[in-house]
Design a protein around this motif. Structure first.
Motif, PDB file in Angstrom:
ATOM      1  N   ALA A 114      12.120  24.014  -8.915  1.00  0.00           N
ATOM      2  CA  ALA A 114      12.164  25.207  -9.777  1.00  0.00           C
ATOM      3  C   ALA A 114      11.561  26.194  -9.116  1.00  0.00           C
ATOM      4  O   ALA A 114      12.277  27.434  -9.000  1.00  0.00           O
ATOM      5  CB  ALA A 114      11.234  25.132 -11.062  1.00  0.00           C
ATOM      6  N   ALA A 115      10.945  26.296  -7.961  1.00  0.00           N
ATOM      7  CA  ALA A 115      10.414  27.204  -7.177  1.00  0.00           C
ATOM      8  C   ALA A 115      11.529  27.592  -6.091  1.00  0.00           C
ATOM      9  O   ALA A 115      11.662  28.778  -5.732  1.00  0.00           O
ATOM     10  CB  ALA A 115       9.074  27.047  -6.449  1.00  0.00           C
ATOM     11  N   PHE A 116      12.141  26.511  -5.263  1.00  0.00           N
ATOM     12  CA  PHE A 116      12.790  26.816  -4.348  1.00  0.00           C
ATOM     13  C   PHE A 116      14.510  27.108  -4.713  1.00  0.00           C
ATOM     14  O   PHE A 116      15.021  27.641  -4.098  1.00  0.00           O
ATOM     15  CB  PHE A 116      12.666  25.924  -3.384  1.00  0.00           C
ATOM     16  N   VAL A 149       0.154  27.828  -5.327  1.00  0.00           N
ATOM     17  CA  VAL A 149       0.687  27.067  -6.650  1.00  0.00           C
ATOM     18  C   VAL A 149       0.925  25.606  -6.158  1.00  0.00           C
ATOM     19  O   VAL A 149       0.485  24.591  -6.814  1.00  0.00           O
ATOM     20  CB  VAL A 149       1.805  27.648  -7.299  1.00  0.00           C
ATOM     21  N   LEU A 150       1.847  25.384  -5.222  1.00  0.00           N
ATOM     22  CA  LEU A 150       2.204  24.226  -4.791  1.00  0.00           C
ATOM     23  C   LEU A 150       1.144  22.999  -4.475  1.00  0.00           C
ATOM     24  O   LEU A 150       1.364  22.145  -4.699  1.00  0.00           O
ATOM     25  CB  LEU A 150       3.082  24.244  -3.690  1.00  0.00           C
ATOM     26  N   TYR A 161       7.090  34.766  -8.660  1.00  0.00           N
ATOM     27  CA  TYR A 161       5.764  34.279  -7.827  1.00  0.00           C
ATOM     28  C   TYR A 161       6.253  34.924  -6.443  1.00  0.00           C
ATOM     29  O   TYR A 161       7.455  34.880  -6.051  1.00  0.00           O
ATOM     30  CB  TYR A 161       5.643  32.749  -7.608  1.00  0.00           C
ATOM     31  N   SER A 162       5.218  35.636  -5.819  1.00  0.00           N
ATOM     32  CA  SER A 162       5.580  35.860  -4.355  1.00  0.00           C
ATOM     33  C   SER A 162       5.390  34.684  -3.490  1.00  0.00           C
ATOM     34  O   SER A 162       4.902  33.649  -3.771  1.00  0.00           O
ATOM     35  CB  SER A 162       4.392  36.968  -3.983  1.00  0.00           C
ATOM     36  N   ALA A 163       5.604  34.753  -2.205  1.00  0.00           N
ATOM     37  CA  ALA A 163       5.492  33.640  -1.205  1.00  0.00           C
ATOM     38  C   ALA A 163       4.159  33.340  -1.256  1.00  0.00           C
ATOM     39  O   ALA A 163       3.787  32.054  -1.078  1.00  0.00           O
ATOM     40  CB  ALA A 163       6.163  33.958   0.078  1.00  0.00           C
ATOM     41  N   ASP A 164       3.233  34.218  -1.089  1.00  0.00           N
ATOM     42  CA  ASP A 164       1.899  33.867  -0.980  1.00  0.00           C
ATOM     43  C   ASP A 164       1.361  33.106  -2.325  1.00  0.00           C
ATOM     44  O   ASP A 164       0.546  32.207  -2.090  1.00  0.00           O
ATOM     45  CB  ASP A 164       1.073  35.164  -0.675  1.00  0.00           C
TER      46      ASP A 164
END
Length: 271
Positions: free
Chosen positions: A226-228, A210-211, A202-205
């Motif tokens: 998971a993301a960070f 999603v969050l 996933y890109s930052a955008d």
């Protein structure tokens, strides 16, 4: 007076064998004969003892005594228990695979066993059972045709076929060790090519979109971890308070947790 035949059970490679003490020859040399029972040592002690008595009785009656593999008929009218516990060269390869899973289960971890069962019972067994391929007749071409079928007909990846190859090769290697087949044909099969893995992220955008979807739900924290931190699902679920050092701001990944299917039952496995 004619000497009576006696005998006893012994174990080798996870199977019971009958050793018969036969009458001495003309030179007074002791004569022994070792015969396969075809029974694994896992919960088959009673059956093995019964077979021992049968073989001793046959020998004392002057009958030719043969091991189970030599006795087996070509008929496939076998009970489930016989297929799993009495391996013989002419059995169906699919039946041998089921026996192999049960025989080797104790030597594998639950996660490994579950993965083998998924591959063998879902795809490998049904394919060879439909074609009635026998253990002592399976060829390099049979195995390669299975791989071709999986790739061309089912569209599975080369990586998945590599897992199938590992399962089949190990199963046939064990069959060769048990003298059920003269050699392992899978060892001569050209190893399937592994697909190049291309990871996507996933890109930052995209993450910012999603969050909010998981905000204020029980999935918010796992998704954020998971993301960070790039943690796997099993690593996120396996996290414990003891793994977090608040003073030094360090998270140590030392435990994983998975829920897997083992013989139709969900089992929790942590490492």
């Amino acid at each position: 007076m004619k000497t009576k035949v006696t005998g006893y059970l012994t174990q080798k490679h996870g199977f019971y064998y009958v050793v018969l003490n036969l009458p001495t020859d003309e030179k007074g040399k002791r004569n022994r004969k070792t015969l396969s029972t075809g029974l694994s040592t896992d919960r088959n002690a009673t059956k093995a003892k019964a077979l021992l008595l049968t073989m001793i009785r046959e020998a004392n009656a002057g009958e030719e005594v043969r091991g189970v593999n030599e006795r087996q008929p070509k008929s496939q009218n076998k009970t489930e228990d016989e297929r799993w516990n009495s391996p013989w060269p002419g059995m169906l390869f699919s039946d041998y695979l089921e026996f192999w899973l049960q025989w080797k289960r104790k030597s594998w971890e639950e996660v490994t066993y579950s993965g083998y069962c998924q591959n063998v019972r879902s795809w490998i067994e049904p394919y060879f059972a439909k074609r009635k391929v026998r253990l002592n007749e399976i060829t390099v071409l049979d195995i390669e045709m299975f791989y071709t079928h999986e790739i061309n007909q089912r569209g599975v990846s080369g990586n998945t076929v590599l897992h199938y190859h590992a399962n089949i090769r190990k199963a046939l290697s064990d069959a060769a060790k048990l003298k059920l087949i003269p050699y392992n044909p899978a060892a001569e099969v050209e190893r399937p090519k592994k697909d190049n893995f291309v990871a996507s992220y996933y890109s930052a955008d995209e993450l910012m979109e999603v969050l909010p979807i998981f905000a204020n739900t029980k999935m918010e924290l796992p998704v954020m971890l998971a993301a960070f931190y790039g943690l796997r699902r099993s690593e996120v679920i396996g996290l414990q308070w003891s793994a977090i050092d608040f003073e030094r701001k360090i998270v140590t990944i030392s435990r994983t947790f998975e829920r897997i299917n083992v013989d139709g039952k969900m089992v929790d496995v942590s490492k």
